[in-house]
Design a protein around this motif. Structure first.
Motif, PDB file in Angstrom:
ATOM      1  N   TYR A 158       0.820  -1.214   0.000  1.00 36.38           N
ATOM      2  CA  TYR A 158       0.000   0.000   0.000  1.00 36.38           C
ATOM      3  C   TYR A 158       0.853   1.264   0.000  1.00 36.38           C
ATOM      4  CZ  TYR A 158      -3.525  -3.448   1.380  1.00 36.38           C
ATOM      5  OH  TYR A 158      -4.328  -4.542   1.427  1.00 36.38           O
ATOM      6  N   PHE A 165      -1.960   8.064   0.904  1.00 33.98           N
ATOM      7  CA  PHE A 165      -3.106   7.391   1.512  1.00 33.98           C
ATOM      8  C   PHE A 165      -2.641   6.477   2.646  1.00 33.98           C
ATOM      9  CE2 PHE A 165      -6.371   4.183   2.064  1.00 33.98           C
ATOM     10  CZ  PHE A 165      -7.512   4.957   2.097  1.00 33.98           C
TER      11      PHE A 165
ATOM     12  N   VAL B  96      -6.570  -2.646  -4.102  1.00 29.68           N
ATOM     13  CA  VAL B  96      -6.672  -1.208  -3.825  1.00 29.68           C
ATOM     14  C   VAL B  96      -7.809  -0.970  -2.828  1.00 29.68           C
ATOM     15  CG1 VAL B  96      -7.177   1.067  -4.795  1.00 29.68           C
ATOM     16  CG2 VAL B  96      -5.749  -0.525  -6.074  1.00 29.68           C
ATOM     17  N   ARG B  98      -9.073  -3.087  -0.668  1.00 29.52           N
ATOM     18  CA  ARG B  98      -8.734  -3.650   0.643  1.00 29.52           C
ATOM     19  C   ARG B  98      -7.726  -2.795   1.406  1.00 29.52           C
ATOM     20  NH1 ARG B  98      -6.991  -9.633   0.330  1.00 29.52           N
ATOM     21  NH2 ARG B  98      -7.095  -9.383   2.590  1.00 29.52           N
ATOM     22  N   SER B  99      -6.952  -1.990   0.686  1.00 31.79           N
ATOM     23  CA  SER B  99      -5.966  -1.153   1.375  1.00 31.79           C
ATOM     24  C   SER B  99      -6.644  -0.164   2.323  1.00 31.79           C
ATOM     25  CB  SER B  99      -5.081  -0.420   0.364  1.00 31.79           C
ATOM     26  OG  SER B  99      -5.785   0.628  -0.266  1.00 31.79           O
ATOM     27  N   GLY B 100      -7.941   0.087   2.099  1.00 32.73           N
ATOM     28  CA  GLY B 100      -8.648   1.016   2.970  1.00 32.73           C
ATOM     29  C   GLY B 100      -8.966   0.456   4.343  1.00 32.73           C
ATOM     30  N   SER B 101      -8.749  -0.829   4.546  1.00 32.54           N
ATOM     31  CA  SER B 101      -9.175  -1.401   5.824  1.00 32.54           C
ATOM     32  C   SER B 101      -8.018  -1.838   6.716  1.00 32.54           C
ATOM     33  CB  SER B 101     -10.136  -2.566   5.586  1.00 32.54           C
ATOM     34  OG  SER B 101      -9.480  -3.787   5.679  1.00 32.54           O
ATOM     35  N   LEU B 102      -6.789  -1.761   6.207  1.00 28.88           N
ATOM     36  CA  LEU B 102      -5.657  -2.305   6.966  1.00 28.88           C
ATOM     37  C   LEU B 102      -5.465  -1.652   8.336  1.00 28.88           C
ATOM     38  CD1 LEU B 102      -3.236  -4.182   7.168  1.00 28.88           C
ATOM     39  CD2 LEU B 102      -1.865  -2.441   6.047  1.00 28.88           C
ATOM     40  N   ARG B 104      -7.392   0.846   9.519  1.00 28.10           N
ATOM     41  CA  ARG B 104      -8.606   1.467  10.002  1.00 28.10           C
ATOM     42  C   ARG B 104      -9.307   0.548  10.987  1.00 28.10           C
ATOM     43  NH1 ARG B 104      -7.586   5.953   9.373  1.00 28.10           N
ATOM     44  NH2 ARG B 104      -7.552   7.090   7.444  1.00 28.10           N
ATOM     45  N   ARG B 150     -12.613   2.062  -1.451  1.00 29.08           N
ATOM     46  CA  ARG B 150     -11.500   2.010  -0.512  1.00 29.08           C
ATOM     47  C   ARG B 150     -11.809   2.843   0.740  1.00 29.08           C
ATOM     48  NH1 ARG B 150      -5.631   4.540  -2.145  1.00 29.08           N
ATOM     49  NH2 ARG B 150      -6.876   6.426  -2.227  1.00 29.08           N
TER      50      ARG B 150
END
Lengths: 276, 253
Positions: A158, A165, B96, B98-102, B104, B150
């Motif tokens: 990431y 981000f 991409v 899934r990167s929003g949940s790492l 968070r 995301r």
């Protein structure tokens, strides 16, 4: 054919095989990161800077790989520092460290009394003379690298894709970036024994380019790169032995041929989807 | 209002060099707020968002978060302003998302559950069939939807969108705003836009940012309001959208 199988019973060749295996795995992993983040030039700067450490080691009489590691890590930090803190353009910072390392290396080697017989093997690599100690060091570093990438795989992916981000998500971006660069600098130094300073970059980019023909997924690219690097390493090693030509150069040449062949195959069979 | 704000931007000042980009900005964001942040380009809207997201530190003042929004695993969904990411980067669409949940607040007990939720979101956005594609192969509009997924995957309490309209095509736009309205039932939304005409029709309140911040407790702004608030908006002409806010006025901070 008898000669071919007999080769594998020689101690030096078994060691070379192990070195090729370790090199392939570490170069496959680290190289995929380098290629994906487009930091090939930085990596080139770091490897070439390590020559300064090799020269210093010759002069003062300690293990050249230790000197190389010292200079490589210093260059990795130096490039980061020059471009972030002194606001030098990054490519200029890379060029400075690249040539500074080489220049110091040349001066140190010149000042070293007597003849420096192993110098060529660091510049161009000689996998057939790898020692047991070096193998252990390679294995240790490989385990460290693999463990690190396995533990922080998602973070690394990431950050590489969208650094801002990742930062906003709370990933410790700067810390991980520095740790990865140190690991990569060390991996490159360990792989100097296989193909040498001058050719090492190709070991970390050509298998990746080949893998990239078949996948656009970071993880799969790593795995495929390891496979291609290993095939190139072993094939090049065997060819170099039988033709009695330098191993490092032969390995790189084999990797390029492998890439070209698969690129042609891929172009011809473009419409056939490859399932991985 | 007696309830505690989710986020309190407390008298924040920020500058890159000498001239302040933001000056004494104060804003409280409550549950189920839907705030439109408007203002001219270069007025400090994105800077304000970056301060909330912790990407830059304010010179003066502080951003406070309610206790149920802890520093780590903070449940804020973030859709950054469109920027060019490497088109050749080897990452798939679903990765991409899934990167929003790492890092968070993570409502999933397993990786497969997380994957399922990512697929569900992509499906809702009408791009489920693209999940295994390389991110670089998608169009700008498709990518914008991926980034919205995301931002949403961790079921955030607050959703912050920085100029989401940039790549949203006309066909998707109406649907997009309807979706935001539905999301607002569950979360507070902060929507940054320089495009005043489109957002005023569905946000609940408006904040004008141009170095200073002026908060309007309603989405309907009359020219009198604007004069009273001294709201320094410089609006680009929008043709014949019949909205009073489009009237140009000569405010100053």
């Amino acid at each position: 054919m008898h000669d071919f199988w007999a080769l594998f019973s020689f101690g030096f060749f078994q060691k070379a095989l192990l070195a090729a295996l370790f090199t392939s795995i570490s170069a496959g992993i680290a190289g995929t990161y380098i290629v994906a983040r487009r930091i090939v030039f930085i990596s080139g700067g770091i490897t070439h800077a390590s020559f300064g450490g090799i020269g210093l080691a010759f002069l003062l009489g300690f293990n050249p790989l230790v000197g190389a590691a010292l200079f490589a890590v210093m260059a990795a930090f130096g490039i980061q520092f020059f471009s972030e803190k002194i606001h030098l353009r990054e490519d200029s910072a890379i060029a400075i460290w690249w040539s500074l390392g080489m220049a110091l290396g040349i001066i140190f080697v010149f000042l070293t009394p007597g003849y420096t017989p192993n110098l060529m093997s660091y510049l161009f690599g000689n996998i057939l003379t790898v020692s047991i100690q070096e193998l252990w060091a390679m294995l240790l570093l490989l385990l460290l690298l693999t463990a690190f990438f396995a533990r922080y795989f998602r973070e690394i992916l990431y950050i590489s894709y969208d650094e801002e981000f990742a930062r906003a998500s709370g990933i410790p971006v700067s810390l991980l970036n520095y740790l990865i660069m140190v690991l990569i600098a060390l991996v490159m130094v360990m792989n100097i024994r296989a193909v040498g300073i001058i050719l090492i970059l190709s070991l970390m980019t050509i298998p990746q380019a080949t893998a990239n023909l078949f996948t656009k997924d970071f993880r799969k690219m790593m795995i495929l790169s390891v496979v291609f690097a290993f095939v190139g390493n072993i094939t090049g090693l065997v060819i170099s032995y039988f033709l009695n030509i330098p191993s490092g150069a032969t390995i790189i040449f084999t990797l390029v041929i492998l890439f070209a062949l698969l690129k042609v195959v891929k172009t011809v069979t473009r419409n056939i989807p490859v399932k991985l | 209002m007696m309830e505690k704000p989710l986020i309190h931007i407390n008298h924040v000042t920020f500058s890159w060099d000498v001239e302040p980009v933001l000056e004494d900005v104060d804003l409280k964001i409550y549950d189920r707020d839907f705030i439109g942040i408007i203002g001219p380009n270069g007025g400090g809207k994105t800077t304000l968002v970056k301060i909330i997201m912790g990407l830059i530190q304010p010179l003066k003042g502080k951003v406070y978060f309610r206790e149920d929004l802890p520093r780590l695993k903070r449940p804020i969904g973030y859709l950054p302003q469109v920027k060019t990411l490497d088109k050749q980067f080897p990452i798939t669409v679903i990765d991409v998302v899934r990167s929003g949940s790492l890092m968070r607040h993570n409502p999933f007990s397993s990786a497969s559950e997380e994957k399922e939720r990512a697929l569900e979101l992509l499906g809702e956005m009408g791009i489920g069939h693209l999940r295994k594609r390389a991110a670089g192969e998608l169009s700008g509009g498709q990518m914008q939807r991926v980034f919205l997924c995301r931002a949403l995957i961790s079921d955030p309490r607050v959703l912050i969108l920085d100029e989401p309209g940039t790549f949203v095509d006309n066909r998707f736009e109406g649907e997009f705003f309807e979706r935001l309205k539905a999301l607002n039932e569950k979360m507070a939304i902060l929507l940054v836009s320089h495009d005043v005409g489109t957002i005023t029709s569905f946000v609940k309140t408006i904040a004008c940012v141009n170095r200073k911040l002026h908060y309007h407790h309603s989405a309907v702004l009359t020219p009198e309001d604007l004069k009273a608030y001294n709201c320094p908006i410089q609006v680009i002409s929008h043709g014949d959208i019949p909205h009073t806010i489009l009237e140009k006025h000569n405010g100053h901070a």
